[in-house]
Design a protein around this motif. Structure first.
Motif, PDB file in Angstrom:
ATOM      1  N   ALA A 131      53.512  38.103 110.741  1.00  0.00           N
ATOM      2  CA  ALA A 131      52.318  37.987 111.580  1.00  0.00           C
ATOM      3  C   ALA A 131      52.098  36.574 112.101  1.00  0.00           C
ATOM      4  O   ALA A 131      51.337  36.379 113.062  1.00  0.00           O
ATOM      5  N   ILE A 132      52.751  35.566 111.512  1.00  0.00           N
ATOM      6  CA  ILE A 132      52.564  34.206 112.016  1.00  0.00           C
ATOM      7  C   ILE A 132      53.424  33.938 113.242  1.00  0.00           C
ATOM      8  O   ILE A 132      53.207  32.931 113.946  1.00  0.00           O
ATOM      9  N   GLY A 133      54.394  34.802 113.512  1.00  0.00           N
ATOM     10  CA  GLY A 133      55.319  34.572 114.618  1.00  0.00           C
ATOM     11  C   GLY A 133      54.649  34.234 115.943  1.00  0.00           C
ATOM     12  O   GLY A 133      55.026  33.252 116.601  1.00  0.00           O
ATOM     13  N   PRO A 134      53.645  35.011 116.380  1.00  0.00           N
ATOM     14  CA  PRO A 134      53.011  34.708 117.662  1.00  0.00           C
ATOM     15  C   PRO A 134      52.210  33.410 117.675  1.00  0.00           C
ATOM     16  O   PRO A 134      51.784  32.962 118.745  1.00  0.00           O
ATOM     17  N   HIS A 135      51.993  32.797 116.511  1.00  0.00           N
ATOM     18  CA  HIS A 135      51.132  31.619 116.406  1.00  0.00           C
ATOM     19  C   HIS A 135      51.912  30.311 116.336  1.00  0.00           C
ATOM     20  O   HIS A 135      51.303  29.252 116.176  1.00  0.00           O
ATOM     21  N   ILE A 136      53.238  30.362 116.431  1.00  0.00           N
ATOM     22  CA  ILE A 136      54.040  29.146 116.316  1.00  0.00           C
ATOM     23  C   ILE A 136      55.015  29.037 117.478  1.00  0.00           C
ATOM     24  O   ILE A 136      55.430  30.040 118.063  1.00  0.00           O
ATOM     25  N   ALA A 137      55.382  27.799 117.791  1.00  0.00           N
ATOM     26  CA  ALA A 137      56.355  27.554 118.850  1.00  0.00           C
ATOM     27  C   ALA A 137      57.779  27.761 118.349  1.00  0.00           C
ATOM     28  O   ALA A 137      58.662  28.185 119.111  1.00  0.00           O
ATOM     29  N   ALA A 138      58.018  27.439 117.089  1.00  0.00           N
ATOM     30  CA  ALA A 138      59.343  27.586 116.481  1.00  0.00           C
ATOM     31  C   ALA A 138      59.170  27.411 114.979  1.00  0.00           C
ATOM     32  O   ALA A 138      58.129  26.936 114.504  1.00  0.00           O
ATOM     33  N   HIS A 139      60.199  27.802 114.232  1.00  0.00           N
ATOM     34  CA  HIS A 139      60.160  27.701 112.775  1.00  0.00           C
ATOM     35  C   HIS A 139      61.433  26.994 112.317  1.00  0.00           C
ATOM     36  O   HIS A 139      62.522  27.572 112.313  1.00  0.00           O
ATOM     37  N   GLY A 140      61.287  25.720 111.955  1.00  0.00           N
ATOM     38  CA  GLY A 140      62.415  24.949 111.463  1.00  0.00           C
ATOM     39  C   GLY A 140      62.398  24.860 109.947  1.00  0.00           C
ATOM     40  O   GLY A 140      61.352  24.598 109.342  1.00  0.00           O
ATOM     41  N   VAL A 141      63.547  25.073 109.321  1.00  0.00           N
ATOM     42  CA  VAL A 141      63.678  25.089 107.868  1.00  0.00           C
ATOM     43  C   VAL A 141      64.346  23.805 107.408  1.00  0.00           C
ATOM     44  O   VAL A 141      65.482  23.509 107.802  1.00  0.00           O
ATOM     45  N   ASN A 142      63.648  23.027 106.593  1.00  0.00           N
ATOM     46  CA  ASN A 142      64.235  21.852 105.966  1.00  0.00           C
ATOM     47  C   ASN A 142      64.987  22.324 104.734  1.00  0.00           C
ATOM     48  O   ASN A 142      64.382  22.682 103.722  1.00  0.00           O
ATOM     49  N   THR A 143      66.287  22.361 104.837  1.00  0.00           N
ATOM     50  CA  THR A 143      67.118  22.996 103.823  1.00  0.00           C
ATOM     51  C   THR A 143      67.272  22.131 102.573  1.00  0.00           C
ATOM     52  O   THR A 143      66.915  20.959 102.543  1.00  0.00           O
ATOM     53  N   ALA A 144      67.816  22.743 101.526  1.00  0.00           N
ATOM     54  CA  ALA A 144      68.061  22.053 100.261  1.00  0.00           C
ATOM     55  C   ALA A 144      69.290  21.158 100.369  1.00  0.00           C
ATOM     56  O   ALA A 144      70.073  21.233 101.323  1.00  0.00           O
ATOM     57  N   SER A 145      69.474  20.332  99.380  1.00  0.00           N
ATOM     58  CA  SER A 145      70.620  19.419  99.362  1.00  0.00           C
ATOM     59  C   SER A 145      71.946  20.154  99.235  1.00  0.00           C
ATOM     60  O   SER A 145      73.001  19.582  99.528  1.00  0.00           O
ATOM     61  N   GLN A 146      71.903  21.401  98.804  1.00  0.00           N
ATOM     62  CA  GLN A 146      73.100  22.216  98.616  1.00  0.00           C
ATOM     63  C   GLN A 146      73.317  23.079  99.861  1.00  0.00           C
ATOM     64  O   GLN A 146      72.593  24.057 100.104  1.00  0.00           O
ATOM     65  N   ALA A 147      74.302  22.730 100.662  1.00  0.00           N
ATOM     66  CA  ALA A 147      74.448  23.327 101.987  1.00  0.00           C
ATOM     67  C   ALA A 147      74.759  24.819 101.944  1.00  0.00           C
ATOM     68  O   ALA A 147      74.253  25.583 102.771  1.00  0.00           O
ATOM     69  N   VAL A 148      75.585  25.249 101.015  1.00  0.00           N
ATOM     70  CA  VAL A 148      75.962  26.666 100.966  1.00  0.00           C
ATOM     71  C   VAL A 148      74.849  27.492 100.331  1.00  0.00           C
ATOM     72  O   VAL A 148      74.442  28.535 100.859  1.00  0.00           O
ATOM     73  N   LEU A 149      74.311  27.051  99.210  1.00  0.00           N
ATOM     74  CA  LEU A 149      73.235  27.786  98.554  1.00  0.00           C
ATOM     75  C   LEU A 149      71.997  27.892  99.444  1.00  0.00           C
ATOM     76  O   LEU A 149      71.249  28.869  99.363  1.00  0.00           O
ATOM     77  N   SER A 150      71.774  26.903 100.320  1.00  0.00           N
ATOM     78  CA  SER A 150      70.625  26.949 101.229  1.00  0.00           C
ATOM     79  C   SER A 150      70.660  28.154 102.158  1.00  0.00           C
ATOM     80  O   SER A 150      69.614  28.591 102.661  1.00  0.00           O
TER      81      SER A 150
END
Length: 355
Positions: free
Chosen positions: A241-260
């Motif tokens: 439901a938050i989709g229409p309320h944001i311009a984009a959704h960026g994920v700050n990933t974990a230090s572990q690239a594959v597990l992220s």
């Protein structure tokens, strides 16, 4: 409605390798991840040493990754943090900034982030100064999109304690002064928000005079406290439901690239399934996709230890049992668990203060 999804590499500590970045782009693009913003805190040429030009070899490596993003159909961006530029935006600073923008433009940026976070901000005309800098950059950069991260990018009072009390009406003044084409980042009610609600985002939209571009600090696990944990669980608190309320959704990933990739895949599923989303089932599907069924099962069975207990509280016996369990797998995700157990991603307060 699924918003534009993407990765923000914006954490402290050891950065990804170029191969790990390219692998993440290829793995997540089919799930709908359409942008990658390169902004590791350890890259001084984007932060405290931003006035220094990139050495040729490092610029070439960054350009190679930009090419990999474009080949995968993913927008490539860079997050520039011109450290305390608003304290003295004089001719010398403008010349250094113009030179840095020229270097970054040579990479063919789709996105340019201008990040005013992690620096002192308690001055009355902060918004006015940052608006001036953002517009100055917008007139000179060839990036397709400009995204500003405010100095106070959350309601969380921890920023006021660390960087000084935020100016009155800072967000309103910033939103009113910035060209509507420039997007604004927001991490939520806290630096690491547990949830986002339509009501909260509607309020921020009113302050910003535009929909916020989410900088989501999950599953990031940097810092002395969070580096003790592997954030593997599926996303919750981000209803479709938050989709229409944001311009984009960026994920700050974990230090572990594959597990992220595991939690990242569940966010895409949360948006796609909406009210039918089940976070545990989503975790299982994502873990199998990333790791295969046997390693996925091992992660699920030990998630309380990996995610909740914390590295220093495992004790020798449980630490040894985990090493034995994951050493049995020849898989990069298992090797990340082993490296985490060995303290490879430990980070102290010094890194937070100097990167």
């Amino acid at each position: 409605m699924t918003p534009e999804l993407g990765i923000i590499e914006g954490f402290f500590g050891r950065p990804y390798t170029w191969d790990e970045r390219a692998g993440m782009v290829r793995a997540l693009q089919p799930a709908g991840y359409g942008f990658y913003i390169y902004a590791p805190k350890i890259d001084g040429y984007l932060r405290r040493r931003w006035r220094e030009p990139y050495p040729e070899a490092e610029l070439a490596a960054l350009g190679g990754f930009a090419d990999a993003c474009r080949a995968a159909g993913v927008r490539f961006g860079v997050g520039l943090s011109p450290y305390e530029l608003f304290m003295d935006f004089d001719e010398a600073s403008k010349a250094a900034l113009a030179a840095k923008l020229e270097q970054l433009d040579s990479l063919g940026l789709a996105d340019l982030g201008v990040f005013f976070d992690d620096m002192k901000g308690d001055q009355a005309d902060l918004a006015e100064r940052q608006v001036e800098i953002a517009h100055w950059i917008a007139e000179r950069s060839r990036a397709g999109r400009l995204i500003v991260c405010p100095s106070y990018y959350t309601d969380d009072p921890i920023l006021d304690r660390v960087f000084g009390r935020r100016p009155d009406n800072y967000l309103e003044d910033l939103g009113r002064g910035l060209d509507p084409a420039i997007q604004l980042m927001w991490t939520g009610e806290e630096v690491c928000a547990k949830e986002f609600s339509p009501g909260h985002l509607a309020r921020v939209t009113e302050q910003f005079r535009r929909k916020p571009f989410l900088w989501d600090n999950y599953p990031v696990n940097d810092g002395p406290r969070m580096s003790q944990h592997l954030h593997l669980r599926a996303f919750t608190g981000r209803p479709a439901a938050i989709g229409p309320h944001i311009a984009a959704h960026g994920v700050n990933t974990a230090s572990q690239a594959v597990l992220s990739r595991i939690p990242a895949l569940t966010l895409a599923e949360s948006y796609a399934r909406g009210e039918d989303y089940e976070y545990l089932a989503a975790f299982r599907r994502a873990a199998v996709e990333v790791c295969g069924p046997e390693l996925a099962d091992a992660l699920e069975r030990t998630i309380l230890l990996l995610d909740d207990t914390g590295l220093d509280r495992l004790g020798d016996e449980r630490h040894g049992n985990l090493r034995k369990r994951f050493a049995a797998f020849d898989h990069p995700a298992a090797r990340e668990v082993l490296a985490w157990l060995d303290g490879h991603w430990r980070i102290g307060t010094e890194e937070l203060q100097t990167q």
